[in-house]
Scaffold this active site. Structure first.
Site, PDB file in Angstrom:
ATOM      1  N   ASN A 106       3.441  32.787  55.973  1.00  0.00           N
ATOM      2  CA  ASN A 106       2.712  32.492  57.206  1.00  0.00           C
ATOM      3  C   ASN A 106       1.405  31.767  56.931  1.00  0.00           C
ATOM      4  O   ASN A 106       0.817  31.900  55.857  1.00  0.00           O
ATOM      5  CB  ASN A 106       2.446  33.783  57.982  1.00  0.00           C
ATOM      6  CG  ASN A 106       3.730  34.377  58.509  1.00  0.00           C
ATOM      7  OD1 ASN A 106       4.757  33.710  58.472  1.00  0.00           O
ATOM      8  ND2 ASN A 106       3.682  35.602  58.977  1.00  0.00           N
ATOM      9  N   ILE A 107       0.972  31.037  57.938  1.00  0.00           N
ATOM     10  CA  ILE A 107      -0.228  30.205  57.791  1.00  0.00           C
ATOM     11  C   ILE A 107      -1.310  30.679  58.757  1.00  0.00           C
ATOM     12  O   ILE A 107      -2.293  29.989  58.972  1.00  0.00           O
ATOM     13  CB  ILE A 107       0.138  28.720  58.061  1.00  0.00           C
ATOM     14  CG1 ILE A 107       0.774  28.557  59.448  1.00  0.00           C
ATOM     15  CG2 ILE A 107       1.085  28.200  56.991  1.00  0.00           C
ATOM     16  CD1 ILE A 107       1.035  27.107  59.842  1.00  0.00           C
ATOM     17  N   ASP A 108      -1.096  31.884  59.348  1.00  0.00           N
ATOM     18  CA  ASP A 108      -1.950  32.301  60.465  1.00  0.00           C
ATOM     19  C   ASP A 108      -3.148  33.163  60.067  1.00  0.00           C
ATOM     20  O   ASP A 108      -3.946  33.543  60.937  1.00  0.00           O
ATOM     21  CB  ASP A 108      -1.098  33.029  61.523  1.00  0.00           C
ATOM     22  CG  ASP A 108      -0.317  34.211  60.949  1.00  0.00           C
ATOM     23  OD1 ASP A 108      -0.776  34.831  59.970  1.00  0.00           O
ATOM     24  OD2 ASP A 108       0.767  34.515  61.481  1.00  0.00           O
ATOM     25  N   HIS A 125       2.695  28.773  51.878  1.00  0.00           N
ATOM     26  CA  HIS A 125       2.698  27.559  52.696  1.00  0.00           C
ATOM     27  C   HIS A 125       1.301  27.174  53.178  1.00  0.00           C
ATOM     28  O   HIS A 125       1.156  26.462  54.171  1.00  0.00           O
ATOM     29  CB  HIS A 125       3.658  27.731  53.882  1.00  0.00           C
ATOM     30  CG  HIS A 125       5.087  27.915  53.440  1.00  0.00           C
ATOM     31  ND1 HIS A 125       6.067  28.493  54.211  1.00  0.00           N
ATOM     32  CD2 HIS A 125       5.695  27.591  52.278  1.00  0.00           C
ATOM     33  CE1 HIS A 125       7.217  28.515  53.539  1.00  0.00           C
ATOM     34  NE2 HIS A 125       7.008  27.981  52.364  1.00  0.00           N
ATOM     35  N   CYS A 133      -9.761  15.952  55.973  1.00  0.00           N
ATOM     36  CA  CYS A 133      -9.557  14.558  56.368  1.00  0.00           C
ATOM     37  C   CYS A 133      -8.840  13.861  55.212  1.00  0.00           C
ATOM     38  O   CYS A 133      -9.315  13.901  54.065  1.00  0.00           O
ATOM     39  CB  CYS A 133     -10.891  13.888  56.662  1.00  0.00           C
ATOM     40  SG  CYS A 133     -10.693  12.091  56.823  1.00  0.00           S
ATOM     41  N   CYS A 136     -11.509  10.703  53.985  1.00  0.00           N
ATOM     42  CA  CYS A 136     -12.768  10.936  53.251  1.00  0.00           C
ATOM     43  C   CYS A 136     -12.790  12.312  52.583  1.00  0.00           C
ATOM     44  O   CYS A 136     -13.777  12.658  51.934  1.00  0.00           O
ATOM     45  CB  CYS A 136     -13.967  10.782  54.185  1.00  0.00           C
ATOM     46  SG  CYS A 136     -14.126  12.111  55.400  1.00  0.00           S
ATOM     47  N   CYS A 160     -15.184   9.917  59.787  1.00  0.00           N
ATOM     48  CA  CYS A 160     -14.666   8.560  59.472  1.00  0.00           C
ATOM     49  C   CYS A 160     -13.426   8.192  60.303  1.00  0.00           C
ATOM     50  O   CYS A 160     -12.813   7.157  60.040  1.00  0.00           O
ATOM     51  CB  CYS A 160     -14.319   8.478  57.980  1.00  0.00           C
ATOM     52  SG  CYS A 160     -12.813   9.385  57.577  1.00  0.00           S
ATOM     53  N   GLY A 197      10.228  40.434  58.376  1.00  0.00           N
ATOM     54  CA  GLY A 197      10.215  39.335  59.349  1.00  0.00           C
ATOM     55  C   GLY A 197      10.474  37.958  58.773  1.00  0.00           C
ATOM     56  O   GLY A 197       9.741  37.020  59.065  1.00  0.00           O
ATOM     57  N   SER A 198      11.532  37.830  57.979  1.00  0.00           N
ATOM     58  CA  SER A 198      11.906  36.488  57.496  1.00  0.00           C
ATOM     59  C   SER A 198      13.419  36.353  57.495  1.00  0.00           C
ATOM     60  O   SER A 198      14.130  37.284  57.123  1.00  0.00           O
ATOM     61  CB  SER A 198      11.381  36.267  56.073  1.00  0.00           C
ATOM     62  OG  SER A 198      11.855  35.030  55.575  1.00  0.00           O
TER      63      SER A 198
HETATM   64  P1  NAD Z   1      12.008  32.308  60.770  1.00  0.00           P
HETATM   65  O1  NAD Z   1      11.608  31.866  62.129  1.00  0.00           O
HETATM   66  O2  NAD Z   1      13.063  31.567  60.079  1.00  0.00           O
HETATM   67  O3  NAD Z   1      12.484  33.844  60.839  1.00  0.00           O
HETATM   68  C1  NAD Z   1      11.750  34.859  61.423  1.00  0.00           C
HETATM   69  C2  NAD Z   1      12.607  36.123  61.374  1.00  0.00           C
HETATM   70  O4  NAD Z   1      11.813  37.183  61.867  1.00  0.00           O
HETATM   71  C3  NAD Z   1      13.873  36.072  62.220  1.00  0.00           C
HETATM   72  O5  NAD Z   1      14.987  36.414  61.412  1.00  0.00           O
HETATM   73  C4  NAD Z   1      13.649  37.111  63.325  1.00  0.00           C
HETATM   74  O6  NAD Z   1      14.817  37.839  63.627  1.00  0.00           O
HETATM   75  C5  NAD Z   1      12.621  38.002  62.697  1.00  0.00           C
HETATM   76  N1  NAD Z   1      11.699  38.631  63.647  1.00  0.00           N
HETATM   77  C6  NAD Z   1      11.160  38.092  64.779  1.00  0.00           C
HETATM   78  N2  NAD Z   1      10.329  38.983  65.358  1.00  0.00           N
HETATM   79  C7  NAD Z   1      10.347  40.092  64.573  1.00  0.00           C
HETATM   80  C8  NAD Z   1       9.699  41.346  64.643  1.00  0.00           C
HETATM   81  N3  NAD Z   1       8.865  41.663  65.642  1.00  0.00           N
HETATM   82  N4  NAD Z   1       9.936  42.253  63.654  1.00  0.00           N
HETATM   83  C9  NAD Z   1      10.798  41.970  62.643  1.00  0.00           C
HETATM   84  N5  NAD Z   1      11.458  40.801  62.538  1.00  0.00           N
HETATM   85  C10 NAD Z   1      11.213  39.876  63.481  1.00  0.00           C
HETATM   86  O7  NAD Z   1      10.699  32.379  59.885  1.00  0.00           O
HETATM   87  P2  NAD Z   1      10.488  32.486  58.295  1.00  0.00           P
HETATM   88  O8  NAD Z   1      11.638  33.147  57.641  1.00  0.00           O
HETATM   89  O9  NAD Z   1       9.110  32.992  58.114  1.00  0.00           O
HETATM   90  O10 NAD Z   1      10.518  30.979  57.739  1.00  0.00           O
HETATM   91  C11 NAD Z   1      10.181  29.868  58.392  1.00  0.00           C
HETATM   92  C12 NAD Z   1       8.794  29.255  58.228  1.00  0.00           C
HETATM   93  O11 NAD Z   1       8.098  29.579  59.403  1.00  0.00           O
HETATM   94  C13 NAD Z   1       7.835  29.656  57.188  1.00  0.00           C
HETATM   95  O12 NAD Z   1       7.666  28.577  56.357  1.00  0.00           O
HETATM   96  C14 NAD Z   1       6.482  29.869  57.920  1.00  0.00           C
HETATM   97  O13 NAD Z   1       5.472  29.118  57.284  1.00  0.00           O
HETATM   98  C15 NAD Z   1       6.715  29.268  59.244  1.00  0.00           C
HETATM   99  N6  NAD Z   1       6.064  29.829  60.422  1.00  0.00           N
HETATM  100  C16 NAD Z   1       4.918  30.565  60.322  1.00  0.00           C
HETATM  101  C17 NAD Z   1       4.349  31.100  61.460  1.00  0.00           C
HETATM  102  C18 NAD Z   1       3.073  31.890  61.337  1.00  0.00           C
HETATM  103  O14 NAD Z   1       2.248  31.598  60.472  1.00  0.00           O
HETATM  104  N7  NAD Z   1       2.889  32.922  62.154  1.00  0.00           N
HETATM  105  C19 NAD Z   1       4.955  30.937  62.717  1.00  0.00           C
HETATM  106  C20 NAD Z   1       6.134  30.170  62.773  1.00  0.00           C
HETATM  107  C21 NAD Z   1       6.681  29.616  61.626  1.00  0.00           C
END
Ligand code: NAD
Length: 259
Positions: A106-108, A125, A133, A136, A160, A197-198
């Site tokens: 995540n990037i948040d 990520h 920028c 510059c 710039c 959550g991935s």
């Molecule tokens: P993805 O969207 O592919 O998968 C997210 C997974 O999380 C899904 O399988 C879903 O079922 C599950 N999920 C959703 N809500 C949930 C919850 N409340 N509890 C448990 N599981 C839950 O995302 P990913 O696998 O992280 O990969 C994709 C890319 O998404 C990454 O590179 C990331 O950088 C980027 N991304 C980041 C953010 C952020 O920073 N918040 C937001 C969107 C995408």
């Protein structure tokens, strides 16, 4: 999942955490959906709302339309978002000393805002904390860029007029070498690897649980929907991270008090 079954799985995860010597947590967009940030692939997620083909580094450089689409997405990630109970639970496990690294896609910045120390976080990520920028090389914190976002659809460098880009990894760019190497090393050294959550569909990030498994670590997956690695995991919970992680923390604390 029936309640008794869920309780058994929670207990087993707590037991694995207490018995571990090198636990690693790996998070994806799903850990932040309960903070109001959509993930990529769930229904209503980012790829339902945006055209994925516009999102890559070379289009960002060459096309204003692509930059416009990227900035629309950055706005989604920069609204007043707050960490949710899953982030606070992960931070608490770190505070209790059970976690050696939190590898995040995540990037948040929400893990850090929930209290995970900077030295435990590996952002594969990058992060939206700062923008650069490309002309510059001036750096701007998100707060400054939020002000620019209010007055321009595609903000430019105030100095710039160069292209402004957040310090995140775009499709088509390499991952930061140091974070990737340290994440791979922690994954290979881990004896417990907890995915939260991935979908485990984005590489090279998704190599991390594979490294952990090949080193003999126990794999735990907490994800709303099935992942390609569910059949290799010791415990799988298809549940909301914000509900399950605080329960796990409670159980870990209860058991460590009674030891
Ligand atoms: P993805 O969207 O592919 O998968 C997210 C997974 O999380 C899904 O399988 C879903 O079922 C599950 N999920 C959703 N809500 C949930 C919850 N409340 N509890 C448990 N599981 C839950 O995302 P990913 O696998 O992280 O990969 C994709 C890319 O998404 C990454 O590179 C990331 O950088 C980027 N991304 C980041 C953010 C952020 O920073 N918040 C937001 C969107 C995408």
């Amino acid at each position: 999942m029936v309640r008794e079954e869920a309780e058994n799985r929670l207990s087993l995860i707590a037991e694995l955490i207490l018995a571990s010597r090198h636990a690693v947590i790996f998070t994806g967009a799903g850990v932040s959906t309960e903070s109001g940030i959509p993930d990529f692939r769930s229904p209503g997620g980012i790829w339902d709302r945006f055209d994925q083909s516009a999102f890559n580094y070379s289009s960002f450089l060459s096309s204003r339309l692509s930059r416009q689409a990227h900035w629309e997405l950055f706005r989604t990630l920069s609204h007043h978002i707050e960490p949710n109970p899953a982030h606070f639970g992960v931070a608490e496990l770190c505070r209790l000393g059970f976690v050696k690294a939190v590898i995040t896609q995540n990037i948040d910045n929400l893990h850090q805002r929930a209290g995970v120390p900077d030295d435990l976080i590996l952002e594969l990520h990058g992060s939206m904390k700062n923008f650069t920028c490309l002309n510059c090389l001036a750096k701007y914190p998100l707060d400054n860029v939020e002000a620019l976002m209010r007055s321009a659809e595609v903000p430019e460098c105030p100095h710039c007029h160069g292209i402004l880009k957040p310090d995140v990894v775009f499709f088509g760019e390499s991952l930061p070498r140091d974070a990737l190497e340290r994440a791979a090393s922690h994954s290979r050294s881990s004896d417990l690897f907890i995915v939260i959550g991935s979908t485990l569909a984005v590489y090279p990030a998704a190599y991390m649980p594979e490294y952990a498994l090949s080193s003999g670590a126990g794999l735990v997956i907490i994800n709303l929907t099935a992942t390609p690695m569910d059949n290799m995991a010791r415990v799988v919970m298809h549940s909301k991270a914000g509900e399950v992680i605080p329960e796990i923390v409670r159980e870990v604390k209860r058991r460590s008090r009674s030891c």
